[in-house]
Write an enzyme that holds these catalytic residues in place. Structure first.
Site, PDB file in Angstrom:
ATOM      1  N   GLY A 166       0.677  -1.169   0.010  1.00 14.36           N
ATOM      2  CA  GLY A 166       0.101   0.110  -0.034  1.00 14.36           C
ATOM      3  C   GLY A 166       0.754   1.369   0.007  1.00 14.36           C
ATOM      4  CB  SER A 167       4.101   2.380  -1.061  1.00 15.08           C
ATOM      5  OG  SER A 167       4.392   1.672  -2.273  1.00 15.08           O
ATOM      6  CG  ASN A 168       1.508   3.279  -5.787  1.00 22.63           C
ATOM      7  OD1 ASN A 168       1.949   4.162  -6.254  1.00 22.63           O
ATOM      8  ND2 ASN A 168       2.310   2.093  -6.021  1.00 22.63           N
ATOM      9  CE  LYS A 182     -12.676 -15.341 -13.722  1.00 25.06           C
ATOM     10  NZ  LYS A 182     -13.307 -15.994 -15.013  1.00 25.06           N
ATOM     11  CG  MET A 193      -1.272  -8.765  -6.635  1.00 28.05           C
ATOM     12  SD  MET A 193      -0.535  -7.605  -7.720  1.00 28.05           S
ATOM     13  CE  MET A 193       0.730  -9.001  -8.352  1.00 28.05           C
ATOM     14  NE  ARG A 194      -8.637 -11.509  -6.093  1.00 32.53           N
ATOM     15  CZ  ARG A 194      -8.833 -12.523  -6.225  1.00 32.53           C
ATOM     16  NH1 ARG A 194      -9.614 -13.328  -7.341  1.00 32.53           N
ATOM     17  NH2 ARG A 194      -8.559 -13.257  -5.027  1.00 32.53           N
ATOM     18  CG  ASN A 224      -3.374  -0.929 -12.678  1.00 33.70           C
ATOM     19  OD1 ASN A 224      -3.291  -1.148 -11.779  1.00 33.70           O
ATOM     20  ND2 ASN A 224      -2.657  -1.495 -13.767  1.00 33.70           N
ATOM     21  CG  HIS A 282       2.390  -1.834 -15.488  1.00 35.34           C
ATOM     22  ND1 HIS A 282       2.138  -3.059 -15.159  1.00 35.34           N
ATOM     23  CD2 HIS A 282       3.579  -1.969 -16.378  1.00 35.34           C
ATOM     24  CE1 HIS A 282       2.848  -4.012 -15.808  1.00 35.34           C
ATOM     25  NE2 HIS A 282       3.717  -3.078 -16.183  1.00 35.34           N
TER      26      HIS A 282
HETATM   27  C1  GRF Z   1       3.560  -0.910  -7.521  1.00 34.99           C
HETATM   28  O1  GRF Z   1       4.754  -1.361  -7.970  1.00 34.99           O
HETATM   29  C2  GRF Z   1       2.575  -0.925  -8.743  1.00 34.99           C
HETATM   30  O2  GRF Z   1       3.034  -0.291  -9.748  1.00 34.99           O
HETATM   31  C3  GRF Z   1       2.113  -2.595  -8.963  1.00 34.99           C
HETATM   32  O3  GRF Z   1       2.018  -3.108  -7.693  1.00 34.99           O
HETATM   33  C4  GRF Z   1       2.885  -2.490  -6.800  1.00 34.99           C
HETATM   34  C5  GRF Z   1       2.062  -1.906  -5.750  1.00 34.99           C
HETATM   35  O4  GRF Z   1       2.913  -1.507  -4.664  1.00 34.99           O
HETATM   36  N1  GRF Z   1       0.914  -2.589  -9.624  1.00 34.99           N
HETATM   37  P1  GRF Z   1       2.213  -0.679  -3.396  1.00 34.99           P
HETATM   38  O5  GRF Z   1       1.238  -1.876  -2.692  1.00 34.99           O
HETATM   39  O6  GRF Z   1       1.398   0.320  -3.747  1.00 34.99           O
HETATM   40  O7  GRF Z   1       3.400  -0.521  -2.445  1.00 34.99           O
END
Ligand code: GRF
Length: 207
Positions: free
Chosen positions: A17-19, A70, A97-98, A114, A116
């Site tokens: 969850g760093s994003n 999915k 992850m789906r 999303n 990536h």
């Molecule tokens: C990130 O590298 C993102 O690009 C990918 O999954 C990772 C998620 O990282 N889709 P976080 O859980 O947000 O740290």
């Protein structure tokens, strides 16, 4: 003309969850004019849920079973119902992850993003930083894109480049990509909040 609705983001994630944190921080620092409606995860013990709860954001585990890769069927309906219940009007996939399917896409048309960890269309799929390293590219990065029915194929909103260094390992490269991700996601969401994304075919124009 009616005033634009404030952006209320439902974040879906399976991992650390760093994003999600970067979105929380951008809102607190007023770089992103939005609210987080909820954080939903298909992994009960995922750090992203604990992170959200620490910030008093509604956070729920919702199983993705019986599928593994999915979001479909009853699980998809449960996610849509939760997003609606919390008043989300946009969805940010942040390490979810789906593959999302037409049910969710249709519930939030043009409003699912999303992130990536590569410069799409290069290296779609899993662990893209490892793919980039193995291929030997000199530059990789991250991409925020609108989600469509494909895997990492939707129209591109924001990209940031990251040089690949001679002595990079998978871990050091992914860490530097994540630094850029944490800038890119709030920027892309702010464009959505301001209603500035005009999509024409594959191309997204910022108005
Ligand atoms: C990130 O590298 C993102 O690009 C990918 O999954 C990772 C998620 O990282 N889709 P976080 O859980 O947000 O740290």
């Amino acid at each position: 003309m009616s005033a634009r609705q404030p952006l209320r983001i439902g974040i879906l994630g399976s991992g650390k969850g760093s994003n999600c944190q970067s979105i929380i921080d951008a809102i607190a620092q007023k770089r992103l004019d939005a609210e987080i409606a909820c954080v939903l995860s298909d992994v009960a013990e995922a750090c992203i849920l604990a992170r959200a709860r620490r910030h008093r954001i509604p956070a729920e585990f919702i199983s993705g079973a019986p599928f593994k890769t999915k979001l479909d069927g009853e699980a998809e309906q449960a996610y849509i119902a939760a997003l609606r219940r919390y008043g989300a009007n946009a969805v940010a996939l942040a390490g979810f992850m789906r593959i999302v399917k037409p049910g969710l896409l249709g519930a939030f048309p043009g409003r699912i993003l999303n992130i990536h960890p590569a410069l799409l269309p290069a290296f779609p799929g899993m662990e893209s930083w490892k793919q980039a390293l193995a291929y030997g590219v000199k530059v990789t990065g991250c991409t925020v894109h609108l989600v469509d029915a494909g895997t990492d194929t939707g129209p591109i909103v924001v990209q940031k480049a990251v040089p690949v260094l001679e002595d990079d390992t998978a871990e050091t490269l992914h860490a530097r990509i994540q630094v850029e991700e944490h800038k890119a996601y709030p920027e892309a969401l702010q464009l959505l909040a301001e209603g500035r994304l005009a999509v024409a075919g594959r191309r997204v124009r910022v108005t």
